[in-house]
Design a protein around this motif. Structure first.
Motif, PDB file in Angstrom:
ATOM      1  N   GLY A 110       0.811  -1.212   0.000  1.00 54.48           N
ATOM      2  CA  GLY A 110       0.000   0.000   0.000  1.00 54.48           C
ATOM      3  C   GLY A 110       0.841   1.258   0.000  1.00 54.48           C
ATOM      4  N   TRP A 138       1.169   6.491  -6.924  1.00 56.98           N
ATOM      5  CA  TRP A 138      -0.041   7.200  -7.322  1.00 56.98           C
ATOM      6  C   TRP A 138       0.115   8.710  -7.143  1.00 56.98           C
ATOM      7  CZ3 TRP A 138      -3.846  10.004  -4.516  1.00 56.98           C
ATOM      8  CH2 TRP A 138      -5.005  10.294  -5.242  1.00 56.98           C
ATOM      9  N   SER A 150       6.295   2.451   5.635  1.00 59.38           N
ATOM     10  CA  SER A 150       4.906   2.125   5.991  1.00 59.38           C
ATOM     11  C   SER A 150       4.831   0.785   6.722  1.00 59.38           C
ATOM     12  CB  SER A 150       4.038   2.082   4.729  1.00 59.38           C
ATOM     13  OG  SER A 150       4.070   3.314   4.042  1.00 59.38           O
ATOM     14  N   CYS A 168       0.714   3.939  -3.001  1.00 55.92           N
ATOM     15  CA  CYS A 168       0.365   5.331  -2.698  1.00 55.92           C
ATOM     16  C   CYS A 168       1.444   6.285  -3.182  1.00 55.92           C
ATOM     17  CB  CYS A 168       0.134   5.502  -1.200  1.00 55.92           C
ATOM     18  SG  CYS A 168      -1.399   4.764  -0.597  1.00 55.92           S
TER      19      CYS A 168
END
Length: 240
Positions: free
Chosen positions: A130, A137, A218, A134
């Motif tokens: 993720g 993106w 993360s 992210c």
């Protein structure tokens, strides 16, 4: 695959086909119009050679696997690697309390602690993927105005985690491993992840490393939260 879904393993240019099938079983490898080299030399190679080149993180091998094959084992590979990682974490919780009887392994895997470790490993992997998605993106999609294929990036990330299969010897030989060995396996997996992102986006090595570092950050934050928060699963498992 579509008409131009293939890629040249040398220059990354799109190609309509990898080879042309003539009569009597005669195959002719397609030559790339851009670099004048075979579009995909690996279609003639033995799978073992392809695997070795992938382990060496060669760009050509990654392009062959990610673009020119329909390999869809990423979810199965992901679950298998998570099982190995969960068993390692579970064994670290028990330490010397484990029985040396191999027949007890079946009983061990039924304990809720093992499934808890599997859940933690899956959560950390989800946080890593993720974080990478992210980052791509935001940077590629928003700042650079590009359109990253996040589903293709996710598939590449899961496939490039194949290095976690090296955890199998640690599962088989119980405690015959060291933190150094596990650290090297982690470094190898992150290197493969970086190479996969670089191939998918055709980006620089620095950019792919930044994406991997963001994903690792993360993952680390989620892992620390699972250890520090009072309601964390790991605390409940170890307190029993």
């Amino acid at each position: 695959m579509g008409k131009y879904d293939f890629r040249c393993v040398e220059c990354n240019e799109k190609a309509p086909e990898l080879h042309r099938d003539y009569s009597n079983g005669i195959l002719k490898i397609t030559i790339c119009e851009s670099c004048q080299k075979p579009v995909d030399k690996y279609i003639e190679y033995d799978p073992v050679i392809i695997l070795i080149d992938a382990i060496l993180c060669k760009t050509q091998a990654f392009r062959h696997i990610l673009f020119n094959t329909s390999l869809n084992i990423h979810w199965k590979l992901c679950v298998f690697c998570l099982l190995c990682e969960a068993y390692l974490r579970w064994s670290l919780l028990h330490g010397s309390e484990q029985s040396s009887d191999p027949a007890d392994i079946i009983r061990y895997t039924k304990e809720w602690e093992f499934y808890g470790m599997f859940g933690l490993a899956a959560l950390e992997l989800s946080a890593f993927c993720g974080g990478v998605l992210c980052f791509l993106w935001v940077v590629v999609g928003r700042l650079q105005g590009g359109t990253p294929e996040l589903s293709l990036v996710l598939r590449a990330l899961l496939l490039s985690c194949y290095g976690k299969v090296l955890l199998i010897p640690a599962v088989i030989w119980e405690h015959d491993y060291s933190p150094l060995c596990l650290g090297l396996i982690k470094l190898f997996v992150l290197t493969s992840n970086s190479q996969a992102i670089r191939v998918i986006l055709n980006s620089s090595r620095r950019f792919s490393l930044m994406a991997v570092c963001f994903g690792l950050l993360s993952e680390t934050c989620v892992a620390q939260a699972c250890r520090k928060l009072p309601w964390s699963i790991q605390d409940m498992l170890t307190s029993e």
